[in-house]
Write an enzyme that holds these catalytic residues in place. Structure first.
Site, PDB file in Angstrom:
ATOM      1  N   ARG A   1      18.440 -10.218  11.778  1.00  0.00           N
ATOM      2  CA  ARG A   1      17.283 -10.693  12.537  1.00  0.00           C
ATOM      3  C   ARG A   1      15.987 -10.511  11.753  1.00  0.00           C
ATOM      4  NH1 ARG A   1      15.374 -14.164  16.347  1.00  0.00           N
ATOM      5  NH2 ARG A   1      13.799 -13.232  17.675  1.00  0.00           N
TER       6      ARG A   1
ATOM      7  N   ASP B   1       5.243 -24.537   8.526  1.00  0.00           N
ATOM      8  CA  ASP B   1       6.672 -24.287   8.778  1.00  0.00           C
ATOM      9  C   ASP B   1       7.426 -24.505   7.477  1.00  0.00           C
ATOM     10  OD1 ASP B   1       9.322 -24.258   9.566  1.00  0.00           O
ATOM     11  OD2 ASP B   1       9.067 -25.677  11.220  1.00  0.00           O
TER      12      ASP B   1
ATOM     13  N   HIS C   1       7.105 -21.696  11.607  1.00  0.00           N
ATOM     14  CA  HIS C   1       8.154 -22.344  12.397  1.00  0.00           C
ATOM     15  C   HIS C   1       8.052 -21.975  13.879  1.00  0.00           C
ATOM     16  CE1 HIS C   1      11.997 -24.210  13.154  1.00  0.00           C
ATOM     17  NE2 HIS C   1      12.496 -23.101  13.633  1.00  0.00           N
ATOM     18  N   ASP C   2       7.747 -20.734  14.157  1.00  0.00           N
ATOM     19  CA  ASP C   2       7.695 -20.252  15.540  1.00  0.00           C
ATOM     20  C   ASP C   2       6.600 -20.910  16.378  1.00  0.00           C
ATOM     21  OD1 ASP C   2       9.857 -18.683  15.867  1.00  0.00           O
ATOM     22  OD2 ASP C   2       8.791 -16.759  15.852  1.00  0.00           O
TER      23      ASP C   2
ATOM     24  N   SER D   1      13.699 -26.688  16.550  1.00  0.00           N
ATOM     25  CA  SER D   1      14.581 -26.007  15.608  1.00  0.00           C
ATOM     26  C   SER D   1      16.041 -26.432  15.855  1.00  0.00           C
ATOM     27  CB  SER D   1      14.385 -24.497  15.732  1.00  0.00           C
ATOM     28  OG  SER D   1      14.934 -23.834  14.629  1.00  0.00           O
TER      29      SER D   1
END
Lengths: 398, 398
Positions: free
Chosen positions: B237, B333, B366-367, B167
């Site tokens: 967040r 992602d 993505h994580d 990232s």
């Protein structure tokens, strides 16, 4: 940081002005005609603000009910009383247009829980004399449809020729077809689905938390406190607005283009056009929409789950239906991807319904249903024309 | 509404505690060694907080630089001083692990602009004696890399064996390879891209607006005012967290499951598990991260555009490189889709570089780069092992 424009007018909710003194036509129901809510309580008195376009024929057979989306309202095809802009579906509805008001009698009502004149959280709670705020029970999509059916009764209409809507409006179309199958000759749900997905609930929850994090929200009692949770609502709108567009359209329209400048400022102003655009979307939204209504509308969408209301079998929601359906989805809609529409199509097929389905290739994302999208217009036109012939409706009076 | 836990400790930024009295090792640079920022000013004095794992060999040839992501920090493989949890890449880095600290000397530093000990907006501005707040110039990815290169100099390391990160960390890897090609033997950018897209800028802008909308942000001077913009940062967040996951994973993990209850409450509590989960993500984040750092980190990502720094030709960023590359992307992602990695691969091919590319099939979004993802580990292991052989590094000391 979003700098909200100074208001020349008194600090009052503009949406609340419309909520309590709507410029639309209003149908009022007294204590003898409560709205039975899914929350298990009766809402009474209550009112429905609505617009109509065209003329109801003698047989009362030419009515088209238009259902609006999350932040839409009854002003589908007339100048909006707050923004002064064209109605949100003015491209589609009007004399000689695809939903031809020379031929059809078009009804569009503000949903219950909304903020443009139908009973919602900004309305006065008769038991306290103050705005409901969060004391209004949570409203569901079936509640909205139940109220609309009382409006349709008021016109003496047994069967609607067509019910049409996109997004949350499409949910209402599906609910109409499921709960009032005999009252819907044809149904046109666009860019919608039979339930809200986990990701969609997540985005709605972010929006609600943004509103509720604003100290000017005042636990929902901001009207009494003469405040407006503008910043929180603007942030909610910005987050939601991203989901209405596709990545490809954002790239095409904005890319990494800079706003009114030739180079980066190395600061936190809106350097990029996409930032300015989003801030503008947030700022302009707060004048025309009530923050608590935003909470109620998003909750209604989250709660919608048509299959769950039928023991988990979506096909059962449409058992024995004789309604004609046309579903429309857009390839770049990631809020209600084509798979959502397809699941409805499969259920309708399983229920033996008459259904057509159009997936439209576009990069304009979810918002495509509101835009001048030729393929969408062609699909709607083809479906409505064919249904009108089957229904025996005369051609438009020119 | 998010109810933030009452803090037993004094109302101070926990991240700011680490910012000014870090428990990590710290390298300080005085006025004679300023950090030259892309904003056009010198940052001095400044400091870099870092962790190391393993031992630097005599030839100083076994160093692996790990670059952290937006909300990461230097605590890659040790217990986090604020959360008490394992390091963010503890699954990957350690004795006998894939990045084997019996073999490699691993360096991970907090980026400039961060909040865990490197100079950032919570650090004291020597010219005022107060925290910088927004008086810290905007920090860029190249600025972060420039500071890291001074840390690498400090260790007397001419060439890093490998630079690795996901990232925003992957952006730093690309920047290292572009700006210091001779100092990078091998580079492993994961789940990243050569520039931030319009949609990514849009999500970051929503996060920044959420922070700045919080009155406790105090124009960035909240530390002086003894406040914390917790609600705004929590909303930021929450919005960002949705983008780290895939729709499919959200559906699989949460679906429309209810939280601790058998039916809907018809209210605005967290009915759905996804709502509780997001609220929890928001609440726990605010203790470990500084709100202004969040603005700076997101801005650094938005500003990153490697091609723009080379007249719009991405291949020119890597002209003449002899670095070996391995790029990794994940099918689900949508923050950094495979097309972003592929554009880097194409540029590297055009530059005649040695490059391999792995797209990993997963629904974890993505994580995935932070998770125990066997295919990711296999790819990293294969690339590092092969590069180490080519570099003539001895096997690990057991």
């Amino acid at each position: 940081m979003i700098t909200l424009p100074k208001l020349a007018r008194p600090r009052r909710l503009l949406a609340a002005d419309e909520a309590n003194k709507p410029t639309s036509q209003v149908l009022r129901f007294g204590p003898d005609k409560p709205l039975k809510l899914d929350a298990g309580v009766d809402l009474a008195p209550f009112q429905i603000a609505y617009q109509t376009y065209g003329t109801l024929n003698e047989a009362r057979s030419n009515a088209v009910l238009v259902c609006h989306a999350l932040t839409g309202d009854q002003h589908a095809a007339n100048t909006h009383p707050v923004t002064g802009k064209d109605g949100w579906w003015d491209v589609l509805i009007g004399p000689g247009k695809i939903v031809d008001t020379n031929r059809f009698f078009v009804i569009c009502s503000n949903v219950i829980g909304g903020c443009l004149g139908s009973t919602g959280p900004a309305s006065i709670n008769p038991s306290t004399g103050k705005p409901y705020g969060l004391d209004l029970p949570v409203i569901t999509i079936p509640d909205m449809v139940r109220a609309q059916s009382m409006l349709v009764d008021h016109f003496g209409i047994d069967q609607l020729f067509c019910v049409i809507g996109g997004s949350m409006g499409g949910m209402q179309v599906l609910e109409w077809a499921a709960s009032h199958p005999k009252r819907v000759f044809s149904a046109l749900p666009i860019a919608t689905g039979p339930r809200h997905s986990s990701q969609n609930i997540a985005f709605n929850e972010v929006g609600r938390q943004a509103v509720m994090a604003d100290p000017d929200w005042c636990g929902g009692k901001y009207i009494e406190e003469d405040k407006r949770p503008e910043k929180g609502l603007a942030v909610a709108r910005m987050a939601a607005h991203i989901t209405y567009l596709s990545e490809a359209a954002l790239h095409r329209k904005f890319g990494r283009n800079l706003q009114d400048r030739s180079q980066l400022t190395f600061g936190f102003d809106a350097d990029f056009q996409i930032e300015s655009y989003l801030r503008h979307q947030g700022m302009t939204f707060v004048d025309r929409f009530d923050a608590n209504s935003y909470l109620y509308m998003t909750r209604a969408m989250d709660y919608f789950d048509l299959a769950a209301d039928h023991d988990g079998r979506l096909a059962d929601a449409f058992a024995g239906t004789s309604t004609r359906f046309c579903l429309v989805s857009f390839t770049s809609d990631w809020l209600f991807p084509t798979s959502e529409s397809r699941s409805v199509v499969h259920a309708l097929n399983a229920a033996g319904a008459s259904v057509s389905f159009v997936e439209i290739e576009t990069d304009r994302g979810h918002d495509a249903f509101l835009l001048d999208e030729p393929e969408l217009f062609a699909a709607i036109n083809g479906f409505i024309s064919s249904a009108a012939r089957a229904y025996g409706l005369p051609e438009a009076v020119q």
